[in-house]
Design an enzyme around this catalytic site. Structure first.
Site, mmCIF file in Angstrom:
data_model
loop_
_atom_site.group_PDB
_atom_site.id
_atom_site.type_symbol
_atom_site.label_atom_id
_atom_site.label_comp_id
_atom_site.label_asym_id
_atom_site.label_seq_id
_atom_site.Cartn_x
_atom_site.Cartn_y
_atom_site.Cartn_z
ATOM 1 N N ALA A 12 0.809 -1.051 -0.086
ATOM 2 C CA ALA A 12 -0.098 0.004 0.018
ATOM 3 C C ALA A 12 0.702 1.268 -0.131
ATOM 4 O O ALA A 12 0.710 2.133 -0.852
ATOM 5 C CB ALA A 12 -1.119 0.056 1.336
ATOM 6 N N ALA A 13 1.599 1.262 0.954
ATOM 7 C CA ALA A 13 2.573 2.617 1.117
ATOM 8 C C ALA A 13 3.336 2.771 -0.098
ATOM 9 O O ALA A 13 3.558 3.791 -0.668
ATOM 10 C CB ALA A 13 3.368 2.554 2.469
ATOM 11 N N ARG A 23 1.632 9.902 -11.593
ATOM 12 C CA ARG A 23 0.894 10.886 -11.762
ATOM 13 C C ARG A 23 1.255 12.292 -12.325
ATOM 14 O O ARG A 23 0.858 12.932 -13.047
ATOM 15 C CB ARG A 23 -0.245 11.133 -10.701
ATOM 16 C CG ARG A 23 -1.295 10.564 -10.718
ATOM 17 C CD ARG A 23 -2.418 10.990 -9.651
ATOM 18 N NE ARG A 23 -3.093 11.913 -9.969
ATOM 19 C CZ ARG A 23 -4.547 11.914 -9.875
ATOM 20 N NH1 ARG A 23 -4.920 10.666 -9.331
ATOM 21 N NH2 ARG A 23 -5.372 12.695 -10.117
ATOM 22 N N GLU A 36 9.824 -5.677 -4.463
ATOM 23 C CA GLU A 36 8.827 -6.633 -3.600
ATOM 24 C C GLU A 36 9.237 -7.943 -3.431
ATOM 25 O O GLU A 36 9.399 -8.802 -4.130
ATOM 26 C CB GLU A 36 7.272 -6.739 -4.013
ATOM 27 C CG GLU A 36 6.549 -7.225 -3.311
ATOM 28 C CD GLU A 36 6.371 -7.034 -1.870
ATOM 29 O OE1 GLU A 36 6.148 -5.890 -1.436
ATOM 30 O OE2 GLU A 36 6.466 -8.092 -1.138
ATOM 31 N N CYS A 46 -5.395 -6.287 6.053
ATOM 32 C CA CYS A 46 -6.535 -6.401 6.831
ATOM 33 C C CYS A 46 -7.560 -7.233 6.559
ATOM 34 O O CYS A 46 -8.495 -7.660 7.115
ATOM 35 C CB CYS A 46 -7.402 -5.007 6.902
ATOM 36 S SG CYS A 46 -5.757 -3.586 6.789
ATOM 37 N N VAL A 84 15.244 -6.534 -1.446
ATOM 38 C CA VAL A 84 16.253 -5.414 -1.299
ATOM 39 C C VAL A 84 17.219 -6.017 0.089
ATOM 40 O O VAL A 84 16.621 -5.920 1.117
ATOM 41 C CB VAL A 84 15.977 -3.925 -0.908
ATOM 42 C CG1 VAL A 84 17.103 -3.043 -0.839
ATOM 43 C CG2 VAL A 84 15.249 -3.740 -2.361
ATOM 44 N N ASP A 289 3.717 1.106 7.282
ATOM 45 C CA ASP A 289 3.885 0.341 8.882
ATOM 46 C C ASP A 289 5.681 0.435 9.343
ATOM 47 O O ASP A 289 5.769 0.168 10.298
ATOM 48 C CB ASP A 289 3.831 -1.026 8.457
ATOM 49 C CG ASP A 289 2.296 -1.484 8.362
ATOM 50 O OD1 ASP A 289 1.757 -0.272 8.490
ATOM 51 O OD2 ASP A 289 1.656 -2.556 8.070
ATOM 52 N N ASN A 311 -1.690 4.088 3.309
ATOM 53 C CA ASN A 311 -2.269 4.633 1.961
ATOM 54 C C ASN A 311 -1.880 6.105 2.214
ATOM 55 O O ASN A 311 -1.550 6.676 0.840
ATOM 56 C CB ASN A 311 -3.540 4.203 1.685
ATOM 57 C CG ASN A 311 -3.737 3.060 0.989
ATOM 58 O OD1 ASN A 311 -3.567 2.890 -0.050
ATOM 59 N ND2 ASN A 311 -4.158 1.944 2.017
ATOM 60 N N ARG A 448 -23.518 14.655 26.282
ATOM 61 C CA ARG A 448 -24.030 15.418 27.506
ATOM 62 C C ARG A 448 -23.916 14.993 28.600
ATOM 63 O O ARG A 448 -23.821 15.724 29.521
ATOM 64 C CB ARG A 448 -25.629 15.062 27.127
ATOM 65 C CG ARG A 448 -26.676 16.059 26.021
ATOM 66 C CD ARG A 448 -27.878 15.450 25.940
ATOM 67 N NE ARG A 448 -28.839 15.602 27.091
ATOM 68 C CZ ARG A 448 -30.188 15.999 27.105
ATOM 69 N NH1 ARG A 448 -30.661 15.661 25.889
ATOM 70 N NH2 ARG A 448 -30.630 16.132 28.197
#
Lengths: 456, 456
Positions: A12-13, A23, A36, A46, A84, A289, A311, A448
């Site tokens: 993800a990261a 982009r 990877e 998750c 790596v 992480d 993310n 309250r």
């Protein structure tokens, strides 16, 4: 001149960073190489417990974007099964090992580096912990391994060590697969991420699922026979087990970063600035992480490994690498999960956190319903708030309920993020209709009661 | 000396005020007399369509607290079926008529007064509008009348005039009771409280329920036969009807207040300060559907009759009457409802509101899911955000979705309340777990797209 961005870790990261950089900077400006070591890119870790529990399909369904998509649509050179093994900051190059080709090593230079190596499960040095049948749950590969064991060995009894998010979710998953589950937890309650009174509600839900929960119990060793795990030995009992799942949390996977001379913080995670640049390292970014971040209520460094942060941090790193400007200011500790039908949510500080941080506070706990009480299938929920004495500022919130409870934490999280007092919260214009809330939403009822306690 | 508080209208606003005043001032300090012209106290008017539709029981289940409870537990002298017909501010007394005893009048002095007479349905002067079979829906008594007509007359065809909240909810209720329903709406879309593009999604849902929706159509008259309604005549068609429900909104019930010389605002509602004191009137308070309030984004006076505001305003009035300090600062226009399984929510400004208020803005609309896409029963939702050009401040949000969509508006409402920009929102620490959200919550995806549009 074409620059090269190297990304370590294509989950993800790392891939959020790579995509965002792409982009903003096309191939003629920026070459991107991502390494990877596993078999999957950008997956939902998750989702693993739900995959193990046969609630969702896997592993492909858990992959948001596969290597082919990154290669073809993003022109990112993703090298799968490449670990790596060295970073040379002076020479600006990394060395990677091709795990599927006899460990053949190659060296790739970089102008910019994103370190997104994630986390590794905490694995104590108990005797027997490396035996077959003992699993951590961190990567999709781990999930596949658990599934294979369950399918092939058909375990009758499981012991899950640790009753945090992953422990509780894996316990439920194994029950769904017909395994008899015992959860062993060192603390006095399951789900220590909430206060003990709320944790008690989680314990009741686990009891209801037929999960045996043993708290205040320390594992000493795993017993083995013929090279397989057969039991978990604690300071109080022996729990027979045909499979053991370790849910003891994770720690930042930063050994390689440390070796390279990158700055680690007190949590063992990489230290970055708000733009996700590793401090004191030119052109090096980190996300996910493997980094530590700031808790916005205490100002302290924390390590909170969650996909949602990974993310966001990856996106921020990528935008900045691409020449834009974005920041990740920190976290407030929001988290949600479920135990069977029980929804559990928290944000901000627990009582123990507030005490440790030096806050004087009041708490209030209320029971209300997700819908108008007279509406069909109205279900109870318990809401607990913590507010600072004096200022009245919201410090934390916890919700445990049966339906439409967990995501109510978001309104509390946004209130807390903005430094609202519980008194100010009473004016909040929240959505009301009988199918969705009582006329006073449970979180307003809690506010309250908290405000009333502050008045005394 | 014992003071006397007189409350006009014993529904949510009035009785919240009375109860809060009682909490702080006991019987030896404060006598409380409440007049209610109807048969019920403190009920959920919002529940009426669900009662008519046999989704919930009624009318007792819709009553939060009955007169007996107020009398016995709160020492409030509730006088049911007593209509206040005169207020004399100079003499400090009200005159009430006992509707069940031949209209016998009595006069009661007050030291403090709460005006909480609610709202009255808008009833146009169309020919035939007072015929049997034509109903407004505002009070529990109205709800009972509709139910009785449906039970007794077994209407085959209904026309609902107006496709706002009440119109749409009543249309669904009547379909549930086996009635063929046509909804006639003057505007070009159902549910004009959301933008036309979102209203189109509501139209599709109504089509799916078998409701005929006729927009851009103006009612001219109601045809009658033998003293009963038989059709609705519009500028475009004749719609046969055995029952007609008017869902044309409500207006503040302030005739009596005006007659007494109390200050009305531009909306026709009573003008109050932040403590809910009627402006320029000593010792007079007002709350609920009869007051106007401030829209915090435009600074304009608005009349938004909703139970949630009525309860809050009543509470604020009561605390202040009781000697405490509380304020109601205004509203941001949050509202939620459902059309069958379609959830519809809004907060802040629509495009047309933003234009009228002079904002330059961008909008972004995204489609995402309530859960991780791979999780069972993930359902689509559409989220639209409006943000100010330049500042990037969130101005409004709208959500239409199939499940766990509507209450997501709360996080947007709290963000908007606090003046957050969409860029700031991207850092928000919201709850994430696969059963509850994709890793980027739909509202964050919408914030991202809005932020991207602002960048251009």
């Amino acid at each position: 001149m074409v620059e090269r961005l190297v990304v370590i870790g294509a989950d993800a990261a790392g891939m959020s960073a790579a995509s965002q950089a792409r982009r903003r900077r096309k191939v003629d400006e920026l070459e991107i190489v991502a390494f990877e070591r596993g078999h999957f890119t950008s997956y939902s870790a998750c989702g693993i417990p739900y995959w193990v529990g046969d609630v969702v399909d896997g592993p492909d369904a858990l992959v948001a974007r596969d290597p082919k998509t990154f290669r073809e649509d993003y022109a990112i050179d993703v090298r799968m099964r490449h670990e790596v093994v060295g970073i040379d900051l002076a020479r600006r190059e990394v060395t990677a090992r091709d795990l599927d080709n006899g460990g053949r090593e190659s060296t790739v230079g970089f102008d910019r580096l994103v370190y997104a190596a994630g986390a590794v499960p905490v694995k104590p040095d108990w005797p027997g912990v490396d035996t077959a049948g003992v699993f951590g749950v961190q990567t999709l590969d781990d999930g596949a391994a658990v599934r294979e064991w369950v399918d092939r060995e058909k375990p009758a009894r499981a012991v899950v060590v640790g009753a945090g998010y992953i422990g509780v979710e894996m316990a439920e998953a194994l029950v769904r697969r017909g395994v008899e589950v015992t959860v062993v937890e060192r603390a006095g309650q399951p789900m220590s991420t909430v206060d003990p009174d709320m944790g008690e509600l989680v314990r009741q839900a686990m009891d209801g699922l037929g999960i045996t929960i043993r708290t205040d119990e320390n594992v000493r060793a795993l017993s083995t026979k013929d090279g397989r795990v057969v039991a978990v030995e604690t300071d109080r009992a022996t729990h027979p087990a045909d499979i053991v799942v370790l849910g003891l949390g994770v720690r930042p996977n930063t050994a390689l970063a440390k070796e390279a001379g990158l700055t680690l913080g007190v949590t063992g995670g990489l230290r970055t600035d708000r733009r996700m640049r590793v401090v004191d390292a030119d052109g090096v970014w980190a996300a996910g992480d493997c980094v530590e971040t700031v808790h916005l209520l205490t100002g302290q460094a924390v390590h909170i490994p969650l996909g949602t942060h990974a993310n966001k941090q990856g996106r921020v790193a990528g935008i900045n690498i691409g020449g834009g400007y974005a920041t990740f200011p920190g976290v407030i500790g929001t988290a949600v999960t479920k135990v069977c039908k029980l929804e559990v949510a928290r944000t901000g500080l627990r009582e123990s956190d507030a005490e440790r941080a030096g806050f004087s506070y009041v708490t209030a706990t209320v029971e209300s319903t997700n819908r108008a009480g007279y509406y069909p299938r109205a279900e109870f929920m318990t809401v607990k708030l913590i507010a600072e004495r004096g200022s009245g500022r919201l410090l934390g919130g916890q919700i445990v309920g049966r339906a439409e409870a967990a995501k109510r934490i978001d309104a509390l999280a946004v209130a807390l993020w903005n430094g609202m007092t519980v008194d100010e919260m009473l004016s909040l214009d929240l959505g009301y209709a009988p199918p969705y809330a009582p006329v006073w939403d449970p979180i307003l009822i809690a506010a309250r009661k908290t405000a009333e306690k502050l008045e005394r």
